[in-house]
Design an enzyme around this catalytic site. Structure first.
Site, short mmCIF file in Angstrom:
data_model
loop_
_atom_site.label_atom_id
_atom_site.label_comp_id
_atom_site.label_asym_id
_atom_site.label_seq_id
_atom_site.Cartn_x
_atom_site.Cartn_y
_atom_site.Cartn_z
N ASP A 205 4.23 -0.42 -10.28
CA ASP A 205 3.48 -0.28 -9.04
C ASP A 205 2.22 0.52 -9.35
O ASP A 205 2.31 1.58 -10.00
CB ASP A 205 4.35 0.44 -8.01
CG ASP A 205 3.78 0.38 -6.62
OD1 ASP A 205 4.29 -0.42 -5.82
OD2 ASP A 205 2.85 1.13 -6.32
N GLU A 248 0.60 -4.57 -4.69
CA GLU A 248 0.25 -3.93 -5.96
C GLU A 248 1.48 -3.74 -6.83
O GLU A 248 1.50 -2.91 -7.73
CB GLU A 248 -0.44 -2.58 -5.71
CG GLU A 248 0.43 -1.50 -5.10
CD GLU A 248 0.48 -1.52 -3.59
OE1 GLU A 248 0.88 -0.50 -3.02
OE2 GLU A 248 0.14 -2.54 -2.96
#
Length: 408
Positions: A205, A248
């Site tokens: 992430d 993301e």
């Protein structure tokens, strides 16, 4: 005045959740194909707010939205929870004057919804995943022709959901799509079991990505995503695969790789991402990423278990300060779970029951997802409507909004 329909049977709700799971759309990035529909609906109906709303066991999540700043609500606060139960368009001319909806937080507080109309998102198999919704701050009504138009648009949404199942790559980054990644990973995992080969999975992430969009703009954020995938590909073997799982959030599949070697790959990718430099009109900036590592040696029996353990390690990396890698520990005996999609309720004495979605289940424990795990006690009772009796639970671990619990 609206009539609130009774809740569906536990078996039918579990079947609906299973269909939603197969579409693999929850928490995926925004897509123009859906945003075009909600923008068109906003103009057609002159509406303040429009959403493509999907409901899992405990929440309403917006695949696309116009006019709203938030992306999800508790399912218990959603007009759409009624829409999916009655399976026909729901029109509420004035929610404040309707006892069934007057006390909903979205009515009494921001965004102060007065008018709601929702058309069910019905799959070809008959499962209702959510609704296409138009809403306003002022009371109003829809004509029969307008309701038909809303239903037509909801059918187009379902068509787009079916089309996205066929896509192999993420249109922005060129990474594998979630669906393509799941197909590939399932095949590789099957081969690793058959031939007793090691296999590892990384999830990562990008840290504080929202602040990049807020500070430098979405064009800079898109550049970060594209170049981050390129930087990772430069460090990976041809046999490795990278996919974009969410906004993301990414995953990397590493065939023929054990936990220690996978940790080395994660560290290499972390350094490569951190070495990049980006810029916008607001100046230069760098990024960092947090990684979770899991392998078939960590006891995962299927892809969802492997992903879940990698995600738990990723959340530990974030909790320890981000910009680091963490490895999933070995499973304890009896912890291996089958992947499920069930609606449940967390029961704590003295407070209202908390809706949850059960993602994994075994004879000894479960993996739960809630809107927020903050404040939940170390032990509670889990009610699984489809499985009869309640079960006493103690929390083994917390990772973001996910809970790993043991029964008894």
């Amino acid at each position: 005045m609206s009539v609130v329909c009774p809740a569906p049977s536990a078996a039918s709700e579990d079947a609906r959740l299973g269909a939603l799971l197969r579409y693999d759309v929850m928490d995926t990035p925004a897509e123009q194909s859906f945003d075009r529909i909600t923008r068109l609906a906003q103009k057609m109906f002159r509406a303040s707010f429009v959403t493509v709303s999907l409901l899992d066991g405990h929440r309403q999540w917006f695949k696309s939205k116009q006019g709203l700043s938030f992306s999800e609500t508790p399912r218990s606060e959603a007009f759409c929870d009624v829409t999916i139960r009655q399976a026909t368009p729901l029109v509420v001319p004035d929610a404040r004057a309707d006892p069934a909806y007057a006390s909903l937080p979205l009515v009494t507080g921001e965004p102060f919804i007065r008018f709601y109309a929702g058309a069910p998102l019905r799959t070809p198999e008959g499962y209702i995943l959510g609704a296409l919704c138009v809403m306003d701050r002022e009371p109003r009504s829809l004509s029969a022709e307008e309701i038909d138009m809303l239903v037509d648009l909801s059918d187009i949404v379902v068509g787009q959901l079916q089309l996205r199942q066929l896509a192999d790559t993420d249109p922005l980054t060129g990474a594998l799509s979630r669906r393509a990644f799941r197909d590939l990973a399932a095949r590789e995992l099957s081969l690793s079991r058959r031939y007793r080969r090691e296999l590892a999975l990384l999830t990562f992430d990008l840290d504080y990505f929202k602040s990049i969009n807020d500070t430098h703009g979405h064009a800079a954020g898109d550049d970060v995503l594209v170049r981050s995938v390129d930087a990772c590909k430069a460090e990976l073997r041809n046999s490795d695969s990278i996919a974009r799982l969410g906004g993301e959030e990414f995953a990397v599949l590493l065939p023929h790789t054990g936990a220690a070697a996978a940790r080395d790959v994660a560290e290499r990718l972390r350094r490569a991402l951190g070495a990049q430099s980006f810029g916008s009109g607001r100046g230069r900036f760098h990024i960092s990423a947090s990684f979770g590592v899991a392998s078939t040696r960590a006891g995962a029996s299927d892809l969802d278990n492997l992903l879940r353990r990698a995600d738990e390690a990723l959340y530990r990396a974030k909790a320890k300060g981000r910009d680091r890698c963490e490895t999933a520990p070995d499973c304890l005996p009896g912890q291996t779970q089958r992947s499920v999609a069930k609606r449940g309720r967390i029961v704590v004495e003295g407070v209202p029951a908390i809706d949850c979605t059960v993602r994994g289940l075994s004879n000894n424990g479960a993996n739960l997802e809630v809107l927020s795990a903050e404040g939940l006690p170390a032990s509670f009772v889990l009610a699984l409507d489809a499985d009869g009796p309640t079960r006493s639970c103690r929390v083994l671990s917390r990772a973001g909004r996910r809970l790993e619990v043991a029964f008894g």
